[in-house]
Write an enzyme that holds these catalytic residues in place. Structure first.
Site, PDB file in Angstrom:
ATOM      1  N   LYS A  25       0.832  -1.215   0.000  1.00  0.00           N
ATOM      2  CA  LYS A  25       0.000   0.000   0.000  1.00  0.00           C
ATOM      3  C   LYS A  25       0.864   1.261   0.000  1.00  0.00           C
ATOM      4  O   LYS A  25       0.661   2.177  -0.784  1.00  0.00           O
ATOM      5  CB  LYS A  25      -0.946   0.007   1.224  1.00  0.00           C
ATOM      6  CG  LYS A  25      -1.814  -1.240   1.331  1.00  0.00           C
ATOM      7  CD  LYS A  25      -2.697  -1.218   2.556  1.00  0.00           C
ATOM      8  CE  LYS A  25      -1.981  -1.224   3.895  1.00  0.00           C
ATOM      9  NZ  LYS A  25      -1.210  -2.455   4.200  1.00  0.00           N
ATOM     10  N   ARG A 100      -9.943   0.073   9.538  1.00  0.00           N
ATOM     11  CA  ARG A 100      -9.431  -1.267   9.821  1.00  0.00           C
ATOM     12  C   ARG A 100     -10.414  -2.092  10.639  1.00  0.00           C
ATOM     13  O   ARG A 100     -10.101  -3.231  10.999  1.00  0.00           O
ATOM     14  CB  ARG A 100      -8.139  -1.140  10.611  1.00  0.00           C
ATOM     15  CG  ARG A 100      -6.924  -1.451   9.692  1.00  0.00           C
ATOM     16  CD  ARG A 100      -5.761  -1.248  10.399  1.00  0.00           C
ATOM     17  NE  ARG A 100      -4.516  -1.780  10.442  1.00  0.00           N
ATOM     18  CZ  ARG A 100      -3.433  -1.154   9.991  1.00  0.00           C
ATOM     19  NH1 ARG A 100      -3.518  -0.048   9.316  1.00  0.00           N
ATOM     20  NH2 ARG A 100      -2.253  -1.669  10.223  1.00  0.00           N
ATOM     21  N   ARG A 139      12.057  -4.624   5.056  1.00  0.00           N
ATOM     22  CA  ARG A 139      11.626  -3.239   4.778  1.00  0.00           C
ATOM     23  C   ARG A 139      12.467  -2.208   5.541  1.00  0.00           C
ATOM     24  O   ARG A 139      12.728  -2.355   6.720  1.00  0.00           O
ATOM     25  CB  ARG A 139      10.152  -3.074   5.169  1.00  0.00           C
ATOM     26  CG  ARG A 139       9.686  -1.631   5.153  1.00  0.00           C
ATOM     27  CD  ARG A 139       8.190  -1.511   5.045  1.00  0.00           C
ATOM     28  NE  ARG A 139       7.475  -1.959   6.226  1.00  0.00           N
ATOM     29  CZ  ARG A 139       6.140  -1.966   6.313  1.00  0.00           C
ATOM     30  NH1 ARG A 139       5.409  -1.562   5.308  1.00  0.00           N
ATOM     31  NH2 ARG A 139       5.557  -2.397   7.417  1.00  0.00           N
ATOM     32  N   ARG A 172      11.226  -0.382  11.139  1.00  0.00           N
ATOM     33  CA  ARG A 172      10.168  -0.214  12.130  1.00  0.00           C
ATOM     34  C   ARG A 172      10.304  -1.245  13.235  1.00  0.00           C
ATOM     35  O   ARG A 172      10.651  -2.387  12.971  1.00  0.00           O
ATOM     36  CB  ARG A 172       8.797  -0.348  11.455  1.00  0.00           C
ATOM     37  CG  ARG A 172       8.341   0.916  10.803  1.00  0.00           C
ATOM     38  CD  ARG A 172       7.114   0.710   9.956  1.00  0.00           C
ATOM     39  NE  ARG A 172       6.028  -0.022  10.612  1.00  0.00           N
ATOM     40  CZ  ARG A 172       4.837  -0.215  10.061  1.00  0.00           C
ATOM     41  NH1 ARG A 172       4.582   0.277   8.864  1.00  0.00           N
ATOM     42  NH2 ARG A 172       3.900  -0.885  10.707  1.00  0.00           N
ATOM     43  N   ARG A 183      -0.050  -8.934  13.943  1.00  0.00           N
ATOM     44  CA  ARG A 183      -0.637  -7.970  13.000  1.00  0.00           C
ATOM     45  C   ARG A 183      -1.516  -8.699  11.989  1.00  0.00           C
ATOM     46  O   ARG A 183      -2.575  -8.211  11.609  1.00  0.00           O
ATOM     47  CB  ARG A 183       0.481  -7.173  12.300  1.00  0.00           C
ATOM     48  CG  ARG A 183       1.200  -6.227  13.273  1.00  0.00           C
ATOM     49  CD  ARG A 183       2.557  -5.783  12.759  1.00  0.00           C
ATOM     50  NE  ARG A 183       2.487  -4.860  11.644  1.00  0.00           N
ATOM     51  CZ  ARG A 183       3.532  -4.548  10.874  1.00  0.00           C
ATOM     52  NH1 ARG A 183       4.723  -5.116  11.099  1.00  0.00           N
ATOM     53  NH2 ARG A 183       3.404  -3.686   9.902  1.00  0.00           N
TER      54      ARG A 183
HETATM   55  P1  ADP Z   1       2.345  -1.769   3.294  1.00  0.00           P
HETATM   56  O1  ADP Z   1       2.312  -0.263   3.191  1.00  0.00           O
HETATM   57  O2  ADP Z   1       1.154  -2.406   2.657  1.00  0.00           O
HETATM   58  O3  ADP Z   1       2.580  -2.248   4.694  1.00  0.00           O
HETATM   59  P2  ADP Z   1       4.852  -1.514   1.787  1.00  0.00           P
HETATM   60  O4  ADP Z   1       4.423  -0.750   0.573  1.00  0.00           O
HETATM   61  O5  ADP Z   1       5.608  -0.748   2.822  1.00  0.00           O
HETATM   62  O6  ADP Z   1       3.600  -2.296   2.449  1.00  0.00           O
HETATM   63  O7  ADP Z   1       5.707  -2.761   1.278  1.00  0.00           O
HETATM   64  C1  ADP Z   1       6.356  -3.644   2.206  1.00  0.00           C
HETATM   65  C2  ADP Z   1       7.769  -3.981   1.723  1.00  0.00           C
HETATM   66  O8  ADP Z   1       7.680  -4.746   0.530  1.00  0.00           O
HETATM   67  C3  ADP Z   1       8.596  -2.747   1.389  1.00  0.00           C
HETATM   68  O9  ADP Z   1       9.924  -2.988   1.799  1.00  0.00           O
HETATM   69  C4  ADP Z   1       8.502  -2.613  -0.129  1.00  0.00           C
HETATM   70  O10 ADP Z   1       9.694  -2.066  -0.690  1.00  0.00           O
HETATM   71  C5  ADP Z   1       8.295  -4.052  -0.567  1.00  0.00           C
HETATM   72  N1  ADP Z   1       7.330  -4.173  -1.670  1.00  0.00           N
HETATM   73  C6  ADP Z   1       6.232  -3.422  -1.900  1.00  0.00           C
HETATM   74  N2  ADP Z   1       5.565  -3.827  -3.007  1.00  0.00           N
HETATM   75  C7  ADP Z   1       6.265  -4.904  -3.465  1.00  0.00           C
HETATM   76  C8  ADP Z   1       6.092  -5.818  -4.574  1.00  0.00           C
HETATM   77  N3  ADP Z   1       5.046  -5.678  -5.409  1.00  0.00           N
HETATM   78  N4  ADP Z   1       6.996  -6.810  -4.740  1.00  0.00           N
HETATM   79  C9  ADP Z   1       8.054  -6.949  -3.883  1.00  0.00           C
HETATM   80  N5  ADP Z   1       8.276  -6.135  -2.827  1.00  0.00           N
HETATM   81  C10 ADP Z   1       7.404  -5.137  -2.616  1.00  0.00           C
HETATM   82  P1  AMP Z   2       0.602   0.240   9.652  1.00  0.00           P
HETATM   83  O1  AMP Z   2       1.647   1.305   9.484  1.00  0.00           O
HETATM   84  O2  AMP Z   2      -0.603   0.487   8.788  1.00  0.00           O
HETATM   85  O3  AMP Z   2       1.173  -1.134   9.488  1.00  0.00           O
HETATM   86  O4  AMP Z   2       0.086   0.370  11.156  1.00  0.00           O
HETATM   87  C1  AMP Z   2       0.955   0.184  12.251  1.00  0.00           C
HETATM   88  C2  AMP Z   2       0.154   0.026  13.536  1.00  0.00           C
HETATM   89  O5  AMP Z   2      -0.603   1.224  13.809  1.00  0.00           O
HETATM   90  C3  AMP Z   2      -0.899  -1.082  13.525  1.00  0.00           C
HETATM   91  O6  AMP Z   2      -0.337  -2.365  13.847  1.00  0.00           O
HETATM   92  C4  AMP Z   2      -1.875  -0.589  14.603  1.00  0.00           C
HETATM   93  O7  AMP Z   2      -1.369  -0.816  15.909  1.00  0.00           O
HETATM   94  C5  AMP Z   2      -1.873   0.925  14.367  1.00  0.00           C
HETATM   95  N1  AMP Z   2      -2.923   1.336  13.410  1.00  0.00           N
HETATM   96  C6  AMP Z   2      -2.711   1.926  12.190  1.00  0.00           C
HETATM   97  N2  AMP Z   2      -3.886   2.211  11.593  1.00  0.00           N
HETATM   98  C7  AMP Z   2      -4.854   1.791  12.442  1.00  0.00           C
HETATM   99  C8  AMP Z   2      -6.268   1.780  12.390  1.00  0.00           C
HETATM  100  N3  AMP Z   2      -6.947   2.265  11.335  1.00  0.00           N
HETATM  101  N4  AMP Z   2      -6.946   1.274  13.460  1.00  0.00           N
HETATM  102  C9  AMP Z   2      -6.299   0.786  14.531  1.00  0.00           C
HETATM  103  N5  AMP Z   2      -4.962   0.743  14.634  1.00  0.00           N
HETATM  104  C10 AMP Z   2      -4.233   1.242  13.617  1.00  0.00           C
END
Ligand code: ADP
Ligand code: AMP
Length: 225
Positions: A25, A100, A139, A172, A183
């Site tokens: 995302k 969520r 990541r 992170r 998660r």
């Molecule tokens: P989200 O925001 O859904 O948690 P991220 O966009 O941060 O996910 O992606 C998670 C990790 O995977 C990042 O390190 C990113 O560079 C990598 N990534 C994202 N999209 C892809 C993909 N289509 N294929 C391989 N790796 C990806």
């Molecule tokens: P994310 O960056 O989206 O992976 O979110 C990291 C953490 O933030 C999650 O594991 C939750 O603890 C909290 N969080 C983010 N968005 C929400 C949401 N919409 N509702 C509840 N918790 C959230």
């Protein structure tokens, strides 16, 4: 005629990005944001900023975030309600990681109704859980811009350093295999019902999020065009 076109062009676009942690995302958001001049509101990013700044909101959210659990609906609804009023959000927004829970989705509908708008599209980043551990543990992020890298799939030019600013990248605290388990549990139990909520409204577009990033971008563009 010109007037009608302009109105269409100025239509608000309110899109939701839906998918488990690591589904891509945050990687796709900047592309959509720039292409359609939308603001990108990621509740996770906002909460992490609040935790880092030790604001009252951050103090309340930290424990649940560290454990990979969701923070309370009231907290996140409050921050989204506030953030949507920003001038940069007037052409519409991409919500990333919100709603969520079904309660958050209902509250969002109420907030949007007050502004006379509604959700346009829900982009579902569909992906198998088995792919996510490698994505999450590799990541690296640039906290101030939200730029995301991956040691294997999208490495920075210099290890540990942001390509644009030269500033250090971080991992992170919750991007571990152990916290990912909680998660994903929260995702399947509390967040998946949200997709049914929007499916019933006919708003969901399913993406193949396991494909390489550029192919996912093409799918996103097709859905939004
Ligand atoms: P989200 O925001 O859904 O948690 P991220 O966009 O941060 O996910 O992606 C998670 C990790 O995977 C990042 O390190 C990113 O560079 C990598 N990534 C994202 N999209 C892809 C993909 N289509 N294929 C391989 N790796 C990806
Ligand atoms: P994310 O960056 O989206 O992976 O979110 C990291 C953490 O933030 C999650 O594991 C939750 O603890 C909290 N969080 C983010 N968005 C929400 C949401 N919409 N509702 C509840 N918790 C959230």
């Amino acid at each position: 005629m010109y007037w009608v076109l302009q109105l269409l062009e100025e239509k608000m676009r309110d899109n939701l990005l839906f998918g488990p942690p690591g589904s891509g995302k945050g990687t796709q958001s900047p592309i959509i944001k720039d292409e359609y001049c939308l603001c990108h509101l990621a509740t996770g990013d906002m909460l992490r900023a609040a935790v880092a700044a030790k604001t009252p909101l951050g103090v309340k959210a930290k424990e649940a975030m560290d454990k990979g659990e969701l923070v309370s609906d009231d907290l996140v609804v409050g921050i989204i309600d506030e953030a949507m009023k920003k001038p940069s959000c007037q052409k519409g927004f991409i919500l990333d990681g919100f709603p969520r829970t079904v309660v958050q989705a209902q509250k969002l509908d109420e907030m949007l109704q007050k502004q006379g708008v509604k959700v346009d599209k829900v982009l579902n980043f569909a992906i198998d859980d088995a792919i996510l551990e490698e994505r999450i543990t590799g990541r690296w992020i640039h906290p101030s811009s939200g730029r995301t890298y991956h040691t294997k799939f999208s490495p920075p030019k210099v290890l540990g350093v942001d390509d644009v600013t030269g500033e250090p990248l971080i991992q992170r605290k919750d991007d571990t295999a152990a916290v990912l388990k909680s998660r994903l549990e929260a995702f399947h139990k509390q967040t998946e019902p949200v997709i049914d909520y929007y499916s019933k409204k006919g708003l969901v577009a399913n993406l193949h999020a396991e494909k390489p990033p550029k192919e996912v971008t093409v799918e996103v563009e097709k859905v939004l065009s």
